[in-house]
Design a protein around this motif. Structure first.
Motif, PDB file in Angstrom:
ATOM      1  N   LEU A  58       4.442   3.233 -14.269  1.00  0.00           N
ATOM      2  CA  LEU A  58       5.342   2.969 -12.791  1.00  0.00           C
ATOM      3  C   LEU A  58       4.835   1.804 -12.301  1.00  0.00           C
ATOM      4  CD1 LEU A  58       5.135   6.719 -11.735  1.00  0.00           C
ATOM      5  CD2 LEU A  58       7.384   5.340 -12.352  1.00  0.00           C
ATOM      6  N   HIS A  59       3.687   1.339 -12.450  1.00  0.00           N
ATOM      7  CA  HIS A  59       3.311   0.137 -11.771  1.00  0.00           C
ATOM      8  C   HIS A  59       3.965  -1.048 -12.506  1.00  0.00           C
ATOM      9  CE1 HIS A  59      -0.832   1.427  -9.370  1.00  0.00           C
ATOM     10  NE2 HIS A  59       0.324   1.943  -9.139  1.00  0.00           N
ATOM     11  N   ALA A  60       4.106  -1.116 -13.933  1.00  0.00           N
ATOM     12  CA  ALA A  60       4.591  -2.152 -14.590  1.00  0.00           C
ATOM     13  C   ALA A  60       5.958  -2.156 -14.100  1.00  0.00           C
ATOM     14  CB  ALA A  60       4.661  -1.718 -15.966  1.00  0.00           C
ATOM     15  N   TYR A  61       6.697  -1.017 -13.821  1.00  0.00           N
ATOM     16  CA  TYR A  61       8.380  -0.953 -13.411  1.00  0.00           C
ATOM     17  C   TYR A  61       8.134  -1.715 -11.885  1.00  0.00           C
ATOM     18  CZ  TYR A  61      12.881   0.152 -11.915  1.00  0.00           C
ATOM     19  OH  TYR A  61      14.159   0.075 -11.289  1.00  0.00           O
ATOM     20  N   GLN A  87       8.573  -7.773   4.886  1.00  0.00           N
ATOM     21  CA  GLN A  87       7.615  -8.426   5.171  1.00  0.00           C
ATOM     22  C   GLN A  87       7.152  -9.389   4.153  1.00  0.00           C
ATOM     23  OE1 GLN A  87       4.914  -4.937   4.398  1.00  0.00           O
ATOM     24  NE2 GLN A  87       4.916  -4.132   6.691  1.00  0.00           N
ATOM     25  N   GLY A  88       8.087  -9.613   3.307  1.00  0.00           N
ATOM     26  CA  GLY A  88       7.967 -10.889   2.326  1.00  0.00           C
ATOM     27  C   GLY A  88       6.996 -10.591   1.195  1.00  0.00           C
ATOM     28  N   HIS A  89       6.877  -9.397   1.051  1.00  0.00           N
ATOM     29  CA  HIS A  89       5.937  -9.132  -0.194  1.00  0.00           C
ATOM     30  C   HIS A  89       6.675  -8.790  -1.487  1.00  0.00           C
ATOM     31  CE1 HIS A  89       2.777  -8.579   2.578  1.00  0.00           C
ATOM     32  NE2 HIS A  89       3.164  -7.737   3.128  1.00  0.00           N
ATOM     33  N   PHE A  90       8.126  -8.284  -1.369  1.00  0.00           N
ATOM     34  CA  PHE A  90       8.719  -8.018  -2.661  1.00  0.00           C
ATOM     35  C   PHE A  90      10.048  -8.777  -2.711  1.00  0.00           C
ATOM     36  CE2 PHE A  90       7.637  -3.264  -1.757  1.00  0.00           C
ATOM     37  CZ  PHE A  90       6.155  -3.412  -2.201  1.00  0.00           C
ATOM     38  N   ASP A 127       0.740  -1.189  -0.046  1.00  0.00           N
ATOM     39  CA  ASP A 127      -0.100  -0.038   0.124  1.00  0.00           C
ATOM     40  C   ASP A 127       0.784   1.213   0.064  1.00  0.00           C
ATOM     41  OD1 ASP A 127      -2.285  -1.448  -0.018  1.00  0.00           O
ATOM     42  OD2 ASP A 127      -2.122  -1.540   2.156  1.00  0.00           O
ATOM     43  N   GLN A 128       2.022   1.141   0.612  1.00  0.00           N
ATOM     44  CA  GLN A 128       2.874   2.518   0.897  1.00  0.00           C
ATOM     45  C   GLN A 128       3.392   2.589  -0.606  1.00  0.00           C
ATOM     46  OE1 GLN A 128       6.070   1.858   3.569  1.00  0.00           O
ATOM     47  NE2 GLN A 128       4.598   1.933   5.358  1.00  0.00           N
ATOM     48  N   LEU A 129       3.846   1.681  -1.289  1.00  0.00           N
ATOM     49  CA  LEU A 129       4.495   1.793  -2.653  1.00  0.00           C
ATOM     50  C   LEU A 129       3.212   2.246  -3.606  1.00  0.00           C
ATOM     51  CD1 LEU A 129       6.692   1.851  -4.638  1.00  0.00           C
ATOM     52  CD2 LEU A 129       6.216  -0.746  -4.856  1.00  0.00           C
ATOM     53  N   ARG A 130       1.968   1.719  -3.536  1.00  0.00           N
ATOM     54  CA  ARG A 130       1.133   2.221  -4.468  1.00  0.00           C
ATOM     55  C   ARG A 130       0.702   3.886  -4.009  1.00  0.00           C
ATOM     56  NH1 ARG A 130      -2.249  -0.936  -2.541  1.00  0.00           N
ATOM     57  NH2 ARG A 130      -1.963  -2.940  -4.208  1.00  0.00           N
ATOM     58  N   HIS A 164       5.753  -8.064  -7.537  1.00  0.00           N
ATOM     59  CA  HIS A 164       4.252  -7.902  -7.043  1.00  0.00           C
ATOM     60  C   HIS A 164       3.766  -6.776  -7.848  1.00  0.00           C
ATOM     61  CE1 HIS A 164       0.958  -7.162  -4.515  1.00  0.00           C
ATOM     62  NE2 HIS A 164       1.119  -5.884  -4.470  1.00  0.00           N
ATOM     63  N   ASP A 165       2.358  -7.230  -8.232  1.00  0.00           N
ATOM     64  CA  ASP A 165       1.392  -6.469  -9.133  1.00  0.00           C
ATOM     65  C   ASP A 165       0.615  -5.688  -8.329  1.00  0.00           C
ATOM     66  OD1 ASP A 165      -0.300  -5.319 -11.032  1.00  0.00           O
ATOM     67  OD2 ASP A 165      -1.037  -7.372 -11.579  1.00  0.00           O
ATOM     68  N   LEU A 166       0.947  -4.298  -8.383  1.00  0.00           N
ATOM     69  CA  LEU A 166       0.271  -3.364  -7.639  1.00  0.00           C
ATOM     70  C   LEU A 166      -1.092  -3.068  -7.909  1.00  0.00           C
ATOM     71  CD1 LEU A 166       2.842  -0.588  -7.136  1.00  0.00           C
ATOM     72  CD2 LEU A 166       2.293  -2.034  -5.438  1.00  0.00           C
TER      73      LEU A 166
END
Length: 202
Positions: free
Chosen positions: A186-189, A145-148, A85-88, A196-198
């Motif tokens: 930027l989401h694609a990058y 967190q294991g997400h990325f 959520d932070q990255l988004r 992870h797909d934002l």
């Protein structure tokens, strides 16, 4: 009494800062005159000079714009505990809304001065480093967190996010790309470098 006088002076300085920003957006940096700021503030040029010459006033306005831009992004990211959520939020807050995005235009109006003015260049470097720090912190957190699953060191990826944003901002301000197109890019990058797909479900 002294406190009230100080508060009044700060209020006048703040209003003058807003007048500088409005004049910059109308005239551009190269065409800006002291008279333009005075007209926006509703005072005489002499009254404007009491607070500093043209270069000093523009420099102060740029400082304030940097602080607002940085704080807004930092607060947007800090609103969440999940790095996804932070990255988004970080991407969303960093992209201009369109050609009339006043804050982003202010930052880019001043940028050319960085090529020949050491003080301006130092401010611009500080802005870049602050944005890199936000992205880097988010990427490190997401990895923890294991997400990325990061493909390169966090700071390197963070610097690339900021560089891409800067390039795309000009496209948005010039009306050649939409905000939605840039966020999609930027989401694609982000997907390529984090795994992870934002745009998908958390």
């Amino acid at each position: 009494m002294a406190a009230r006088k100080g508060s009044s002076k700060e209020a006048r300085r703040a209003e003058l800062g807003k007048a500088v920003e409005r004049a910059l957006l109308v005239r551009g940096l190269e065409g800006l005159r002291l008279r333009d700021i005075a007209d926006e503030a509703g005072v005489t040029p002499a009254a404007v000079l009491y607070h500093g010459d043209l270069d000093a006033l523009v420099h102060a306005a740029y400082q304030q714009a940097i602080e607002r831009y940085s704080q807004e992004r930092e607060q947007a990211a800090n609103h969440f505990t999940d790095a996804r959520d932070q990255l988004r939020a970080c991407i969303d807050k960093g992209v201009a809304t369109g050609p009339d995005d006043a804050l982003t235009r202010l930052l880019f109006e001043y940028w050319p001065r960085c090529l020949r003015d050491a003080r301006a260049a130092a401010l611009d470097s500080a802005l870049t480093e602050r944005q890199i720090a936000v992205y880097s912190g988010v990427l490190v957190l997401g990895q923890a967190q294991g997400h990325f699953t990061l493909q390169d060191p966090p700071r390197l990826l963070a610097a690339s996010f900021v560089a891409m944003e800067d390039g795309y901002q000009m496209e948005v301000l010039a009306g050649r790309r939409t905000r939605t197109e840039v966020i999609t890019a930027l989401h694609a990058y982000a997907r390529a470098v984090t795994g992870h797909d934002l745009a998908g479900n958390p």
